[in-house]
Write a protein that holds these residues in place. Sequence first.
Motif, mmCIF file in Angstrom:
data_model
loop_
_atom_site.group_PDB
_atom_site.id
_atom_site.type_symbol
_atom_site.label_atom_id
_atom_site.label_comp_id
_atom_site.label_asym_id
_atom_site.label_seq_id
_atom_site.Cartn_x
_atom_site.Cartn_y
_atom_site.Cartn_z
ATOM 1 N N GLU A 45 26.060 -4.475 -22.158
ATOM 2 C CA GLU A 45 26.322 -5.085 -20.963
ATOM 3 C C GLU A 45 27.729 -4.788 -20.374
ATOM 4 O OE1 GLU A 45 26.456 -9.991 -19.669
ATOM 5 O OE2 GLU A 45 25.753 -9.333 -21.579
ATOM 6 N N LYS A 46 28.852 -5.041 -21.315
ATOM 7 C CA LYS A 46 30.348 -4.956 -20.791
ATOM 8 C C LYS A 46 30.185 -3.320 -19.931
ATOM 9 C CE LYS A 46 34.980 -4.875 -22.620
ATOM 10 N NZ LYS A 46 35.318 -3.632 -22.084
ATOM 11 N N TRP A 47 29.837 -2.322 -20.550
ATOM 12 C CA TRP A 47 29.918 -0.991 -20.106
ATOM 13 C C TRP A 47 29.442 -1.023 -18.665
ATOM 14 C CZ3 TRP A 47 28.423 2.078 -24.752
ATOM 15 C CH2 TRP A 47 29.361 2.218 -25.765
ATOM 16 N N ILE A 48 28.013 -1.449 -18.560
ATOM 17 C CA ILE A 48 27.205 -1.501 -17.221
ATOM 18 C C ILE A 48 28.118 -2.103 -16.297
ATOM 19 C CG2 ILE A 48 25.274 -2.220 -15.978
ATOM 20 C CD1 ILE A 48 23.769 -1.695 -19.131
ATOM 21 N N ARG A 49 28.722 -3.409 -16.516
ATOM 22 C CA ARG A 49 29.317 -4.134 -15.544
ATOM 23 C C ARG A 49 30.613 -3.645 -15.224
ATOM 24 N NH1 ARG A 49 26.272 -8.874 -14.641
ATOM 25 N NH2 ARG A 49 25.045 -9.781 -16.298
ATOM 26 N N GLU A 50 31.626 -3.411 -16.160
ATOM 27 C CA GLU A 50 32.857 -3.074 -15.916
ATOM 28 C C GLU A 50 33.146 -1.619 -15.685
ATOM 29 O OE1 GLU A 50 35.120 -4.553 -19.143
ATOM 30 O OE2 GLU A 50 34.387 -6.751 -18.816
ATOM 31 N N ASP A 51 32.389 -0.826 -16.418
ATOM 32 C CA ASP A 51 32.593 0.701 -16.217
ATOM 33 C C ASP A 51 31.759 1.422 -14.924
ATOM 34 O OD1 ASP A 51 34.076 0.342 -18.216
ATOM 35 O OD2 ASP A 51 33.153 1.384 -19.790
ATOM 36 N N TYR A 52 30.734 0.635 -14.730
ATOM 37 C CA TYR A 52 30.178 1.414 -13.710
ATOM 38 C C TYR A 52 29.632 0.400 -12.593
ATOM 39 C CZ TYR A 52 29.007 4.662 -17.418
ATOM 40 O OH TYR A 52 28.952 5.729 -18.547
ATOM 41 N N ASP A 53 30.160 -0.758 -12.522
ATOM 42 C CA ASP A 53 29.860 -1.700 -11.245
ATOM 43 C C ASP A 53 28.540 -1.932 -11.179
ATOM 44 O OD1 ASP A 53 30.667 -3.500 -9.527
ATOM 45 O OD2 ASP A 53 30.879 -2.146 -7.869
ATOM 46 N N ALA A 54 27.679 -1.894 -12.113
ATOM 47 C CA ALA A 54 26.105 -1.860 -12.110
ATOM 48 C C ALA A 54 25.651 -3.350 -12.670
ATOM 49 C CB ALA A 54 25.549 -0.545 -12.556
ATOM 50 N N ILE A 55 24.414 -3.293 -12.492
ATOM 51 C CA ILE A 55 23.780 -4.559 -13.139
ATOM 52 C C ILE A 55 22.855 -4.356 -14.284
ATOM 53 C CG2 ILE A 55 22.194 -6.345 -12.501
ATOM 54 C CD1 ILE A 55 22.953 -6.095 -9.685
ATOM 55 N N PRO A 56 23.091 -5.100 -15.409
ATOM 56 C CA PRO A 56 22.093 -4.807 -16.414
ATOM 57 C C PRO A 56 20.687 -5.538 -16.102
ATOM 58 C CG PRO A 56 23.907 -6.458 -16.942
ATOM 59 C CD PRO A 56 24.180 -5.988 -15.626
ATOM 60 N N SER A 57 19.915 -4.940 -15.549
ATOM 61 C CA SER A 57 18.685 -5.548 -14.914
ATOM 62 C C SER A 57 17.952 -6.283 -15.635
ATOM 63 C CB SER A 57 17.863 -4.578 -14.033
ATOM 64 O OG SER A 57 17.621 -3.626 -14.447
ATOM 65 N N SER A 58 17.757 -6.101 -16.927
ATOM 66 C CA SER A 58 16.854 -6.716 -17.853
ATOM 67 C C SER A 58 17.303 -8.392 -18.060
ATOM 68 C CB SER A 58 16.882 -6.197 -19.334
ATOM 69 O OG SER A 58 18.091 -6.085 -19.830
ATOM 70 N N ILE A 59 18.476 -8.640 -17.915
ATOM 71 C CA ILE A 59 18.944 -9.966 -17.991
ATOM 72 C C ILE A 59 18.381 -10.928 -16.923
ATOM 73 C CG2 ILE A 59 21.195 -11.455 -17.921
ATOM 74 C CD1 ILE A 59 22.677 -9.221 -19.150
ATOM 75 N N GLY A 60 17.851 -11.828 -17.377
ATOM 76 C CA GLY A 60 17.267 -12.797 -16.365
ATOM 77 C C GLY A 60 15.767 -12.525 -16.086
ATOM 78 N N GLN A 61 15.086 -11.244 -16.431
ATOM 79 C CA GLN A 61 13.895 -10.904 -16.263
ATOM 80 C C GLN A 61 13.067 -11.677 -17.193
ATOM 81 O OE1 GLN A 61 12.259 -7.103 -15.749
ATOM 82 N NE2 GLN A 61 13.250 -6.856 -13.796
ATOM 83 N N TYR A 62 12.139 -12.620 -16.775
ATOM 84 C CA TYR A 62 11.320 -13.256 -17.764
ATOM 85 C C TYR A 62 12.108 -13.929 -18.772
ATOM 86 C CZ TYR A 62 8.054 -9.821 -15.686
ATOM 87 O OH TYR A 62 7.391 -8.857 -14.951
ATOM 88 N N ASP A 63 13.173 -14.496 -18.386
ATOM 89 C CA ASP A 63 14.129 -15.309 -19.133
ATOM 90 C C ASP A 63 14.836 -14.394 -20.145
ATOM 91 O OD1 ASP A 63 13.815 -17.616 -17.662
ATOM 92 O OD2 ASP A 63 12.100 -18.218 -18.762
ATOM 93 N N PHE A 64 14.719 -13.325 -20.156
ATOM 94 C CA PHE A 64 15.475 -12.407 -21.202
ATOM 95 C C PHE A 64 17.109 -12.117 -20.824
ATOM 96 C CE2 PHE A 64 16.569 -8.539 -23.534
ATOM 97 C CZ PHE A 64 15.958 -8.609 -24.510
#
Length: 258
Positions: A45-64
């Motif tokens: 999650e840290k890499w996706i958000r901070e290194d790539y300015d992207a979204i970890p899209s599984s977070i929030g899907q069906y409360d995951f």
Amino acid sequence: MIDLKSEEDLVLYRETGKIAGEILTRLIPEVKPGVSTYDIAKLAEKWIREDYDAIPSSIGQYDFQFALNSSINHVVCHGVPSRDEILKEGDIVNLDVTVKKHGFIADTSRMYLVGECSEEAQKLCHVTRECLIKGIEQVKAGNTLGDIGFHVHRHATRNNYTIVKEYCGHGIGRNMHEDPQVLHYGKKRKGLKLEKGMVFTIEPMVNEGSSQIEHLDDDWTVVTVDRKLSAQWEHTIVVTDTGYEILTLRDEEKDLVK
């Protein structure tokens, strides 16, 4: 209705896919005995958000709540990371990550061997990857979804393994799950005909024993009924003029490119 992706879409989509693939590669040295799946998920999650300015899209899907699923040994899919789930020598684990950037979602997973694994575990992981490759090789305009499923299933059964039929690949793009569904079994020349611009995942789940599965009480984790090993590999693929392109291809697997 199937959302065909344009060349303009694919320019952006390739960057998203590259990020997802790089996350899995960067995790290789982190998957080792003594590490919790919770820590691995938080690092991704840290890499996706901070290194790539992207979204970890599984977070929030069906409360995951995590950037990836972690499925160890007899867990077929949708394993939930936990501080209490500590990797140990001989485990096999599937890490399944989704990334969103430029409005597009890429979905990919790979198997990791934790330390020294049994020959049986290594073979299962190897054959399951071959099943994925057999499916990908059928991706070209004019072929059918049945062609993909037939070749995936045949390779698994020829190696005395079983295919989980309750879960399948799926169309993907601006949404995580789009049409069509991509079964990992089927008949040649049957089913939907592939067209240029289709984007979907192929993600066979291959079991060492019975194909039967069950859900645990967390409403997420899927396991083999007989508690024998299961493995999975996944890529996001686009149908092109000449065949296919693997949007989530990693540098470590250039052998998948014809």
